[in-house]
Design a protein around this motif. Structure first.
Motif, PDB file in Angstrom:
ATOM      1  N   SER A 125       4.254   5.311   4.841  1.00 35.74           N
ATOM      2  CA  SER A 125       5.661   5.137   5.225  1.00 35.74           C
ATOM      3  C   SER A 125       5.761   4.891   6.722  1.00 35.74           C
ATOM      4  O   SER A 125       4.771   5.056   7.457  1.00 35.74           O
ATOM      5  N   GLY A 126       6.978   4.572   7.147  1.00 33.38           N
ATOM      6  CA  GLY A 126       7.209   4.354   8.569  1.00 33.38           C
ATOM      7  C   GLY A 126       7.058   5.628   9.378  1.00 33.38           C
ATOM      8  O   GLY A 126       6.489   5.630  10.475  1.00 33.38           O
ATOM      9  N   ALA A 127       7.591   6.721   8.848  1.00 36.39           N
ATOM     10  CA  ALA A 127       7.495   7.997   9.562  1.00 36.39           C
ATOM     11  C   ALA A 127       6.024   8.370   9.764  1.00 36.39           C
ATOM     12  O   ALA A 127       5.624   8.795  10.850  1.00 36.39           O
ATOM     13  N   ASN A 130       4.433   6.395  12.490  1.00 39.16           N
ATOM     14  CA  ASN A 130       4.787   6.923  13.812  1.00 39.16           C
ATOM     15  C   ASN A 130       4.117   8.270  14.081  1.00 39.16           C
ATOM     16  O   ASN A 130       3.753   8.571  15.218  1.00 39.16           O
ATOM     17  N   VAL A 246       8.469  -0.967  12.479  1.00 39.72           N
ATOM     18  CA  VAL A 246       8.645  -0.656  11.062  1.00 39.72           C
ATOM     19  C   VAL A 246       9.719  -1.571  10.446  1.00 39.72           C
ATOM     20  O   VAL A 246       9.563  -2.077   9.341  1.00 39.72           O
TER      21      VAL A 246
HETATM   22  N1  PLP Z   1      11.021   3.443  12.202  1.00 41.10           N
HETATM   23  C1  PLP Z   1      12.041   2.599  12.043  1.00 41.10           C
HETATM   24  C2  PLP Z   1      12.361   1.622  13.129  1.00 41.10           C
HETATM   25  C3  PLP Z   1      12.810   2.629  10.880  1.00 41.10           C
HETATM   26  O1  PLP Z   1      13.837   1.786  10.738  1.00 41.10           O
HETATM   27  C4  PLP Z   1      12.484   3.563   9.873  1.00 41.10           C
HETATM   28  C5  PLP Z   1      13.288   3.664   8.646  1.00 41.10           C
HETATM   29  O2  PLP Z   1      14.390   3.203   8.558  1.00 41.10           O
HETATM   30  C6  PLP Z   1      11.411   4.436  10.090  1.00 41.10           C
HETATM   31  C7  PLP Z   1      10.693   4.331  11.257  1.00 41.10           C
HETATM   32  C8  PLP Z   1      11.028   5.431   9.055  1.00 41.10           C
HETATM   33  O3  PLP Z   1      10.422   4.787   7.977  1.00 41.10           O
HETATM   34  P1  PLP Z   1      10.263   5.542   6.569  1.00 41.10           P
HETATM   35  O4  PLP Z   1      11.628   5.755   6.016  1.00 41.10           O
HETATM   36  O5  PLP Z   1       9.414   4.613   5.755  1.00 41.10           O
HETATM   37  O6  PLP Z   1       9.555   6.829   6.860  1.00 41.10           O
END
Ligand code: PLP
Length: 414
Positions: A125-127, A130, A246
């Motif tokens: 995932s994005g989180a 990061n 992301v």
């Molecule tokens: N970073 C950005 C710029 C995002 O827009 C998002 C989600 O909207 C995230 C991180 C988090 O991603 P995830 O929901 O897949 O953890």
């Protein structure tokens, strides 16, 4: 009606229409009763997607200008991605990261070829992408023996995820307040304020983490001079520059990565959303020292980079290349802007922000949520970020006809 393999759906073989076995009211009641209430849902139960369109259980068609919040970059159920998933699922679905698989290695190679980065850590995932970046920055800060080089600077209105470290990086009090205390060592600055950034970055800073274009915060692009200054300050103070791509990555701005529009190359770039063409996969890419900071035992994830998701991501990248979707994102983004500047929107739309197919439409009145609901009723899916901003994140495959239809619906509802 004949039963499909999924026991929750039936398909009418004459019309191809798919419907849940249970009716929409029952699905809603199960959701109400058994799913934690973390989302405000739109009405309807969605059963099918193809390209830029999705259908609910009543057969109603919607034009999807939100694209799974930037996940469906190549559209819903892109045939190439579907085929890759079907083939891979029938061959090898999961292997632990204790073993090698070809799709993961091939995806890593491909991502390095199309970026300025040198190595990849895969996640889901994005989180998590990061989180990996934050962990690299923290560990990298200790390299010279410093015990104080752990500060991370992020921007007000940013969005980086919902885990404890990434919600701390997300400088929006509404996401942080219920979960205080936050992770220590984060400083926040207003985006595009060069003086504030200069004051915030010191020898105790291990990273500056920025979205080149803030998505969830309202579609605000970083200024050229601001990103250049961030690069300069990171170099001066031995900090890593991390770009959260992301939302902006995978061709959405008309180039593979938003940073290419600025010519400012980060040390770390994070990806997720469109990377898998609809399936969950994230990636943290790095270059230089940051690419080799993590060693065995430092970090990992059970599902990360599994053959199923990496095969889908490879197919997604191939689709973007072969169908020239970056050029289309650029052209369609310009066309949407052009159409929304027509006289019929004068006095109703104040500003259109963003690049390619990440666009924020700033309304004159604070009624973004009403506009969203009215558009939904008319079969157009968009998103509201704040009271005044409509966010558009359509798939990169959209056509002029799709834009014309969406613009006509927006003209009716704004
Ligand atoms: N970073 C950005 C710029 C995002 O827009 C998002 C989600 O909207 C995230 C991180 C988090 O991603 P995830 O929901 O897949 O953890």
């Amino acid at each position: 009606m004949t039963a499909m393999t999924q026991t929750l759906y039936t398909m009418d073989t004459q019309t191809g229409r798919i419907a849940p076995v249970v009716d929409a009211a029952e699905v809603k009641s199960w959701d109400d009763d058994f799913v934690m209430g973390t989302y405000v849902r739109q009405p309807g139960v969605f059963v099918r997607g193809e390209g830029a369109r999705i259908w609910d259980d009543s057969g109603k068609e919607y034009l999807d200008f939100l694209g799974g919040i930037a996940v469906n970059g190549v559209g819903h159920c892109h045939p190439r991605v579907v085929k890759a998933l079907q083939d891979q699922a029938a061959t090898l679905m999961h292997m632990s990261n204790l073993f090698l698989t070809a799709p993961q290695a091939a995806l890593a190679k491909k991502l390095i070829e199309i970026s300025d980065m040198e190595r990849v850590f895969f996640c889901n995932s994005g989180a998590e992408a990061n989180e990996a970046a934050i962990k690299i920055a923290r560990k990298n800060g200790k390299v010279g023996g410093s015990e104080t080089k752990f500060q991370i600077v992020t921007a007000h209105r940013s969005f980086h995820g919902r885990t404890m470290a990434t919600v701390t990086a997300t400088a929006q009090p509404k996401y942080q307040a219920p979960f205080a205390p936050m992770v220590p060592g984060f400083n926040y600055v207003p985006l595009n304020d060069i003086d504030a950034l200069t004051a915030a970055v010191s020898d105790d800073t291990c990273a500056v983490l920025l979205e080149p274009i803030q998505g969830e915060g309202g579609v605000y692009a970083a200024d050229q001079a601001y990103l250049e200054k961030a690069r300069e300050l990171c170099d001066k103070h031995g900090a890593l520059l991390i770009f959260d791509e992301v939302q902006t990555g995978m061709g959405r701005t008309g180039k593979w990565w938003a940073y290419e529009n600025y010519g400012v190359v980060p040390d770390i770039m994070t990806l997720a959303k469109s990377l898998g063409g609809g399936v969950p996969i994230g990636a943290c890419l790095a270059r230089g020292a940051a690419a080799t900071t993590l060693v065995p035992g430092d970090h990992g994830s059970t599902f990360a980079g599994g053959p199923l998701m990496t095969a889908a991501a490879l197919a997604t990248i191939e689709a973007i290349e072969e169908e020239h979707l970056m050029a289309n994102a650029h052209a369609m983004g310009a066309y949407i802007k052009h159409r929304l500047e027509e006289p019929r929107f004068a006095g109703k739309i104040e500003e259109i922000r963003g690049m390619g197919l990440i666009l924020g439409v700033e309304l004159a009145e604070p009624n973004a949520r009403k506009v969203l609901t009215a558009a939904f009723d008319r079969g157009l899916i968009v998103n509201a970020v704040g009271d005044r901003t409509i966010r558009l994140l359509p798939p990169l495959i959209i056509t002029r006809e799709d834009v014309d239809k969406a613009v006509d619906i927006l003209a009716e509802v704004i």
